[in-house]
Scaffold this motif. Structure first.
Motif, PDB file in Angstrom:
ATOM      1  N   LEU A 314       0.323   7.423  -2.575  1.00  0.00           N
ATOM      2  CA  LEU A 314       0.087   8.786  -2.095  1.00  0.00           C
ATOM      3  C   LEU A 314      -1.384   9.087  -1.874  1.00  0.00           C
ATOM      4  O   LEU A 314      -1.731   9.830  -0.948  1.00  0.00           O
ATOM      5  CB  LEU A 314       0.674   9.794  -3.086  1.00  0.00           C
ATOM      6  N   GLY A 315      -2.253   8.548  -2.721  1.00  0.00           N
ATOM      7  CA  GLY A 315      -3.674   8.873  -2.579  1.00  0.00           C
ATOM      8  C   GLY A 315      -4.210   8.534  -1.198  1.00  0.00           C
ATOM      9  O   GLY A 315      -4.830   9.374  -0.533  1.00  0.00           O
ATOM     10  N   GLY A 316      -3.958   7.309  -0.740  1.00  0.00           N
ATOM     11  CA  GLY A 316      -4.427   6.901   0.576  1.00  0.00           C
ATOM     12  C   GLY A 316      -3.747   7.650   1.702  1.00  0.00           C
ATOM     13  O   GLY A 316      -4.380   7.988   2.712  1.00  0.00           O
ATOM     14  N   VAL A 317      -2.445   7.924   1.554  1.00  0.00           N
ATOM     15  CA  VAL A 317      -1.712   8.660   2.582  1.00  0.00           C
ATOM     16  C   VAL A 317      -2.262  10.074   2.726  1.00  0.00           C
ATOM     17  O   VAL A 317      -2.465  10.573   3.843  1.00  0.00           O
ATOM     18  CB  VAL A 317      -0.205   8.696   2.247  1.00  0.00           C
ATOM     19  N   LEU A 318      -2.526  10.735   1.606  1.00  0.00           N
ATOM     20  CA  LEU A 318      -3.078  12.097   1.663  1.00  0.00           C
ATOM     21  C   LEU A 318      -4.445  12.104   2.338  1.00  0.00           C
ATOM     22  O   LEU A 318      -4.758  13.000   3.131  1.00  0.00           O
ATOM     23  CB  LEU A 318      -3.180  12.671   0.247  1.00  0.00           C
ATOM     24  N   ASP A 319      -5.258  11.090   2.045  1.00  0.00           N
ATOM     25  CA  ASP A 319      -6.572  11.000   2.696  1.00  0.00           C
ATOM     26  C   ASP A 319      -6.423  10.818   4.203  1.00  0.00           C
ATOM     27  O   ASP A 319      -7.140  11.457   4.995  1.00  0.00           O
ATOM     28  CB  ASP A 319      -7.358   9.824   2.109  1.00  0.00           C
ATOM     29  N   ARG A 324      -6.986  13.287   9.603  1.00  0.00           N
ATOM     30  CA  ARG A 324      -6.452  13.538  10.949  1.00  0.00           C
ATOM     31  C   ARG A 324      -5.956  14.975  11.109  1.00  0.00           C
ATOM     32  O   ARG A 324      -5.211  15.288  12.019  1.00  0.00           O
ATOM     33  CB  ARG A 324      -5.343  12.524  11.246  1.00  0.00           C
ATOM     34  N   GLU A 325      -6.362  15.819  10.153  1.00  0.00           N
ATOM     35  CA  GLU A 325      -6.119  17.265  10.204  1.00  0.00           C
ATOM     36  C   GLU A 325      -4.645  17.615  10.231  1.00  0.00           C
ATOM     37  O   GLU A 325      -4.243  18.652  10.772  1.00  0.00           O
ATOM     38  CB  GLU A 325      -6.843  17.884  11.414  1.00  0.00           C
ATOM     39  N   VAL A 326      -3.823  16.745   9.650  1.00  0.00           N
ATOM     40  CA  VAL A 326      -2.412  17.090   9.452  1.00  0.00           C
ATOM     41  C   VAL A 326      -2.283  18.001   8.244  1.00  0.00           C
ATOM     42  O   VAL A 326      -1.499  18.960   8.234  1.00  0.00           O
ATOM     43  CB  VAL A 326      -1.557  15.817   9.257  1.00  0.00           C
ATOM     44  N   LEU A 327      -3.072  17.722   7.207  1.00  0.00           N
ATOM     45  CA  LEU A 327      -3.070  18.537   5.991  1.00  0.00           C
ATOM     46  C   LEU A 327      -4.452  19.158   5.786  1.00  0.00           C
ATOM     47  O   LEU A 327      -5.478  18.521   6.049  1.00  0.00           O
ATOM     48  CB  LEU A 327      -2.720  17.686   4.767  1.00  0.00           C
ATOM     49  N   GLU A 333      -4.245  19.515  -2.145  1.00  0.00           N
ATOM     50  CA  GLU A 333      -4.272  19.858  -3.565  1.00  0.00           C
ATOM     51  C   GLU A 333      -2.906  20.316  -4.050  1.00  0.00           C
ATOM     52  O   GLU A 333      -2.520  20.039  -5.194  1.00  0.00           O
ATOM     53  CB  GLU A 333      -5.314  20.961  -3.814  1.00  0.00           C
ATOM     54  N   LEU A 334      -2.161  20.987  -3.188  1.00  0.00           N
ATOM     55  CA  LEU A 334      -0.815  21.439  -3.552  1.00  0.00           C
ATOM     56  C   LEU A 334       0.082  20.248  -3.896  1.00  0.00           C
ATOM     57  O   LEU A 334       0.852  20.300  -4.859  1.00  0.00           O
ATOM     58  CB  LEU A 334      -0.210  22.244  -2.397  1.00  0.00           C
ATOM     59  N   LYS A 346       8.205  14.941  -2.382  1.00  0.00           N
ATOM     60  CA  LYS A 346       9.016  15.997  -1.763  1.00  0.00           C
ATOM     61  C   LYS A 346       8.131  17.055  -1.113  1.00  0.00           C
ATOM     62  O   LYS A 346       8.396  17.499   0.023  1.00  0.00           O
ATOM     63  CB  LYS A 346       9.933  16.635  -2.808  1.00  0.00           C
ATOM     64  N   THR A 347       7.084  17.466  -1.810  1.00  0.00           N
ATOM     65  CA  THR A 347       6.178  18.489  -1.270  1.00  0.00           C
ATOM     66  C   THR A 347       5.471  17.971  -0.024  1.00  0.00           C
ATOM     67  O   THR A 347       5.351  18.672   0.987  1.00  0.00           O
ATOM     68  CB  THR A 347       5.149  18.897  -2.330  1.00  0.00           C
ATOM     69  N   LEU A 348       4.999  16.724  -0.076  1.00  0.00           N
ATOM     70  CA  LEU A 348       4.314  16.144   1.071  1.00  0.00           C
ATOM     71  C   LEU A 348       5.238  16.070   2.284  1.00  0.00           C
ATOM     72  O   LEU A 348       4.862  16.481   3.393  1.00  0.00           O
ATOM     73  CB  LEU A 348       3.806  14.745   0.720  1.00  0.00           C
ATOM     74  N   LEU A 349       6.432  15.546   2.097  1.00  0.00           N
ATOM     75  CA  LEU A 349       7.369  15.411   3.217  1.00  0.00           C
ATOM     76  C   LEU A 349       7.706  16.775   3.813  1.00  0.00           C
ATOM     77  O   LEU A 349       7.798  16.934   5.036  1.00  0.00           O
ATOM     78  CB  LEU A 349       8.636  14.704   2.753  1.00  0.00           C
TER      79      LEU A 349
END
Length: 387
Positions: A314-319, A324-327, A333-334, A346-349
């Motif tokens: 998840l760490g690399g995916v969130l970065d 790419r301004e998706v998140l 942080e959420l 679940k929250t990310l998806l």
């Protein structure tokens, strides 16, 4: 088909989940809550545990750790693991996997050694017992460098080993292509090849391994149906570290309107050691994956529940998604504030899905880069369900 063995140990009171700490470094952590015997089926590693203990396991590179060893009489005989145990002394026994074949009585078990790597160099120890597929270590101690079964032999070419044949296909409009690998039966090698093939949308077909032991260092010839074009027909059965490119034969089969036959024979003896039959119907279910119109967004939607349960990096995916301004920073942080990995997933998806298919495409790209082994598994699981 499930991946229960990939991220689980089998224990006395049921399965124990394994946490993937770093996908790029193949580093895992597992906590054994009670005394008993725990087996990791995906690797063949097993531990006899005296009390509750946390074990950190990482795959390591033989090439890196043997770089300063100038002794050609040692033969790599299995994967190399870097293992750390907390508390020390909690492990009473360990099974360390190897791929040397013992069934023909051609290998003296006194040749087997366990290698420890310390700051002073390589230390060798005799295992307490050697069985088919694993060696037994009693009251093992662990170093930061790790340990592995090593085989001493002055005649490498005569050493029989258990081996694996991997067959992948790549669909193209005008020419179907196959990649054929012949490797020692090492879970880390298979994982590395799966990940490399997944990057180019290669799909592995289920095939049987060679039925008899093959000789380490020997050469084998791939042949097949008359109309096939085969590049690099000769395969040498040898060991290369997982971070190296593994040699393979490339087979061009045209539009594949008829079944094709593939076989591998011993170059010196001429005897058949492996064969398989591939029918067009085996490949048609993969058309969508190889098609230029393949949708990563559709793939994420189709495997939504599996991704929620199995995403690890998840760490690399969130970065990636933030870059790419998706998140946004707040959305990242959420996700990170959730208490469990499944809740984070679940929250990310949910956040990405609300942003539309383009965001899902970027999520698919990130997952394919960060955790290609998981994505390869999901593709193959989807094919199995379709069949």
């Amino acid at each position: 088909k499930t991946d229960s063995s990939s991220y689980q140990f089998w224990g006395p009171d049921g399965n124990v989940a394994i946490d993937l700490i770093d996908g790029n470094l193949n580093t895992y952590s597992v906590h054994f809550p009670t005394a008993g015997w725990y087996l990791w089926p995906a690797t063949g590693v097993a531990f006899g545990v005296r009390t509750a203990v946390t074990v950190k396991i990482a795959y390591a590179s033989w090439r890196k750790h043997l770089a300063q060893q100038q002794d050609e009489s040692w033969l790599t005989a299995g994967p190399l693991f870097d293992i750390i145990v907390d508390p020390e002394g909690a492990i009473s026994k360990m099974h360390l996997p190897h791929f040397i074949s013992l069934q023909l009585d051609e290998v003296d078990i006194s040749w087997f050694q366990v290698a420890h790597f310390t700051d002073e160099g390589m230390v060798l120890e005799q295992p307490a017992q050697v069985e088919p597929f694993y060696a037994v270590l009693e009251n093992p101690t662990f170093t930061l460098r790790g340990m592995l079964l090593r085989l001493f032999s002055g005649t490498h070419l005569s050493v029989p080993i258990t081996s694996t044949t991997l067959l992948y296909y790549h669909l193209h409009p005008e020419d179907i292509k196959f990649h054929v690998y012949l490797i020692p039966s090492d879970s880390l090698l298979t994982k590395a090849i799966d990940e490399e093939e997944a990057r180019f949308h290669g799909v592995r077909l289920q095939t049987s391994p060679p039925l008899e032991p093959l000789n380490f260092g020997s050469r084998y010839i791939l042949s097949g149906s008359a109309h096939l074009e085969i590049v690099n027909q000769e395969l040498k059965l040898s060991y290369r570290s997982p971070e190296e490119i593994q040699p393979f034969s490339k087979v061009y089969a045209g539009q594949m309107k008829e079944p094709i036959h593939l076989e591998i024979t011993d170059k010196r003896l001429g005897n058949l050691v492996w064969e398989t039959l591939v029918k067009p119907v085996d490949l048609h279910v993969g058309d969508a994956l190889a098609s230029p119109t393949f949708s990563g967004a559709a793939f994420v939607k189709e495997h939504y529940r599996q991704l929620q349960a199995r995403m690890w990096c998840l760490g690399g995916v969130l970065d990636d998604l933030q870059d790419r301004e998706v998140l946004s920073e707040d959305e990242k942080e959420l996700v990170e504030q959730e208490q469990t990995r499944q809740k984070k997933n679940k929250t990310l998806l949910s956040l990405v899905e609300k942003k539309g298919d383009q965001a899902l495409e970027l999520l698919y790209w990130s997952l394919s880069t960060r955790d290609p082994y998981l994505m390869s598994y999901l593709r193959q699981a989807g094919l199995s369900l379709t069949r």
